[in-house]
Scaffold this motif. Sequence first.
Motif, short mmCIF file in Angstrom:
data_model
loop_
_atom_site.label_atom_id
_atom_site.label_comp_id
_atom_site.label_asym_id
_atom_site.label_seq_id
_atom_site.Cartn_x
_atom_site.Cartn_y
_atom_site.Cartn_z
N UNK A 196 0.81 -1.23 0.00
CA UNK A 196 0.00 0.00 0.00
C UNK A 196 0.84 1.28 0.00
N UNK A 197 2.15 1.12 0.07
CA UNK A 197 3.00 2.31 0.20
C UNK A 197 3.14 3.10 -1.09
N UNK A 198 3.34 4.41 -0.93
CA UNK A 198 3.88 5.22 -2.02
C UNK A 198 5.39 5.21 -1.83
N UNK A 211 6.00 7.27 1.38
CA UNK A 211 5.71 6.64 2.67
C UNK A 211 6.71 5.52 2.97
N UNK A 221 10.05 7.22 4.06
CA UNK A 221 9.95 7.78 5.41
C UNK A 221 9.92 6.65 6.45
N UNK A 229 9.60 15.47 1.26
CA UNK A 229 8.24 15.76 0.81
C UNK A 229 7.73 17.02 1.53
N UNK A 231 3.86 18.33 0.76
CA UNK A 231 2.39 18.32 0.80
C UNK A 231 1.82 16.90 0.85
N UNK A 232 2.56 15.95 0.32
CA UNK A 232 2.17 14.54 0.28
C UNK A 232 0.91 14.25 -0.52
N UNK A 233 0.40 15.25 -1.26
CA UNK A 233 -0.76 14.98 -2.10
C UNK A 233 -0.54 15.42 -3.55
N UNK A 234 0.72 15.48 -3.95
CA UNK A 234 0.98 15.72 -5.36
C UNK A 234 0.89 17.16 -5.82
N UNK A 235 0.93 18.11 -4.89
CA UNK A 235 0.73 19.50 -5.31
C UNK A 235 2.03 20.31 -5.39
N UNK A 279 5.30 11.16 -3.65
CA UNK A 279 4.17 11.07 -2.70
C UNK A 279 2.91 10.48 -3.31
N UNK A 280 2.81 10.46 -4.64
CA UNK A 280 1.59 9.89 -5.22
C UNK A 280 1.91 8.76 -6.20
N UNK A 281 3.10 8.17 -6.03
CA UNK A 281 3.47 7.05 -6.90
C UNK A 281 3.62 5.79 -6.05
N UNK A 282 2.78 4.79 -6.29
CA UNK A 282 2.90 3.56 -5.51
C UNK A 282 4.21 2.84 -5.82
N UNK A 285 -4.43 8.31 -5.11
CA UNK A 285 -4.40 6.86 -5.35
C UNK A 285 -5.74 6.25 -4.98
N UNK A 327 -1.48 8.51 -14.99
CA UNK A 327 -0.15 8.12 -14.54
C UNK A 327 0.07 6.62 -14.60
N UNK A 383 0.04 16.96 5.09
CA UNK A 383 0.93 15.92 4.59
C UNK A 383 1.22 14.91 5.68
N UNK A 416 -1.11 6.01 5.43
CA UNK A 416 -0.03 5.04 5.22
C UNK A 416 0.54 4.48 6.52
#
Lengths: 102, 618
Positions: free
Chosen positions: A32-34, A37, A40, A58, A60-64, A81-84, B40, B102, B141, B149
Amino acid sequence: MRIKDHPILNVPTEKNYVTFYFEDQPVCGTADDTIASALIANGFDVFGFTEHNHPRGFFCAIGKCSACLVEVDGVPNVRACITPIREGMRVKMQRGRGKPKW
Amino acid sequence: MVRHVKALIVGSGPAGLTGAIAIAESVGSGEEVVIIDEGIEPGGQLSKQTHKFFGHEGFYASTRGFEIGNLLVKKVKSLGVEIIQQSTVTGIYEDVITVYDRVNNIVHEYLADYLLIASGATERFLTFKNNTLPGVYGAGAVQTLMNQYRVLPGESFLIVGAGNIGLIVAYQLVQAGAQVKAIVEASSRVGGYAVHANKVKRLGIPILLRHTILEAIGKDKVQGAVVAGVDERFKPIPGTEKEFVVDAICLAVGLQPNVELVAQTGAKLVYIPELGGYVPLRDENMKTTVHNVFVAGDLSGIEEATTAMIEGYIAGYNIAQELTGKSFEDKIEKMKRELEEFRRGPFSKKVRDGLRKMGIVFPEGGYREEQQTDRGPVGKLRAIIECPEAIPCNPCETSCPTGAINVGGNINGIPQIDYSKCIGCGVCVMKCPGLAIFMIQEKEEYSLVGVPYELLPVPTNGTKVKLLNFEGKEIANGEVDHVVLNNKGKTHIVFLRVPKGYEDVVRSFRLPEKAEEFICRCEEITKEDIERVIDMGITDYEELRRVLRIGMGPCGGKTCRSLTLQIISEKTGRPISEIQLGAYRPPTMPTPFEAVVKSALSENDEVSENIQGGIENE
Ligand code: SF4
Ligand code: SF4
Ligand code: FES
């Protein structure tokens, strides 16, 4: 650091582990990790360096915000942050703007 | 190939999801209604909210944010709406809308009859020295990482900003097992709800008003922070700097709307600071200046999730109306009344002022502002509500099985209890999202205080605890009387036995530290054990010895006697010289019985041998 126990959320005990590489070192994450995550959780706070050599992590952790850019399998400017994560994925710190492939 | 849809929704947060529900339900199907979302998982920022929501049942009050997200997503999917994740709407051109996928690394093209843009907001950044150092994170964040997570990006945190987000994150960090050293807030008051601030204060986290961060310390990662007091003009006051040793700093200094896409549609933007900066100009139906572009949620003005949901419905019903040519005015009117009800309170002032600049007027007032002073009949087990502000919330009223609580008509009203109806069931304590309701009962020897509890570990009956007041300060020792578990809602009630007279001040507790200070090594008696017995009124060394067995171990009190006398002296204020130091009983060191017997019989060798043999044979 992974949270082991939580009063509200359930923390799955059975996890599917995924191994990827960060700076050529094997790193273990969960399915489930990006990238962010997993890094970290394994104590890697520095994801790369700016053009002026300042460490970056990182924000914002939401891709911004684009603070978390890394190079994945040779492709720069991937948002950690938004790539698994995927098994065997090779993640490298990005330095500066990342070298284009052409 | 260009895909043509009836409605394209940008964002699967609360506004996008309710918008999709409204359209799909009204049109009769979710076919050709598509949500595009960058994340996601769907749910937007709901997915990382572990606290219970305010508001009323119609909008999932008292349900935790991530659970609301799950409910809405389920509903959207059951209506046949397609949610496409990990895809970003990258451009709205004259002829086409581009979506970057993506997962497949490809750009798709869309055309839509109607657009609902619910692209949310981005966290604001703050300038201070070293502010890009890893370890300086947005508060949202950190929430994402820990609640979605299950990863903590640090062990001890400093939080900048005492609005609702800063307060909520502080509380959630403690729930996740981290330490929060302080919350600093530049203005002279807490911006968030008092009930959120009180939750945090009870945990002993200081909120430093009129303070700001000057610098993040560290080379590759945050190792500390310098904070300082500020004057009325928010300028740091020299000489007031202090350092905190923390490994992460959370910025909770506000949000700004993500307006890029709505701007690309050609819709007019206006600068309204009260709404978060540049926002799309829109009417009360959430329609922008472009006839088929609607907006909802934080993009249209920074507010909170419940109003975002309502705006989503309003936009959705309007789109459905235009798509079908049917009238959904009754539904739209109902939602507008909800919004009006929610926005009457003092916390909506900014939003009201901002919207007025667009020509949209929301009335204020009409809610109860008086706080109840009646604390109910002494001796009866009953609820005490400490919810001092007018906030849009009423689960206390709707959850009480006997109808003892009411907020007085408007949802913003301050709740009051009718003590003739309260049966002391505790349901309201478990339901209140603000954790603002307590149980009390005065007994003969002690009093009971029931506090809402959402941390680990859940203590067992009889556990000795430190009793804390509403600011998290230790005020007495107590113990857990019993715990009412609430495994579904996860807000348990821990009933504490507190000294008489303390029922109005004890509002929290701390479990004993694992590292204990031992006084008597032989019998493993801690300083706390001794202090507790002294607090019970036993201040005589001999008495303490009888109660605790202190000094009765093999050393005969050699290590602990003077320490114990010192504690008695400290606690009672009597000098050590005036305290009875108790008897010194022989033997001064453990002596084997054999040695004693041998010595007693040493004059009669014959018998002695027999006895010796007997002992050996045993
Ligand atoms: S304790 Fe029970 S009866 Fe009393 S106010 Fe709360 S919910 Fe109502
Ligand atoms: S006491 Fe009532 S109004 Fe106040 S936070 Fe709790 S449930 Fe909401
Ligand atoms: S942390 Fe902001 S884009 Fe990844």
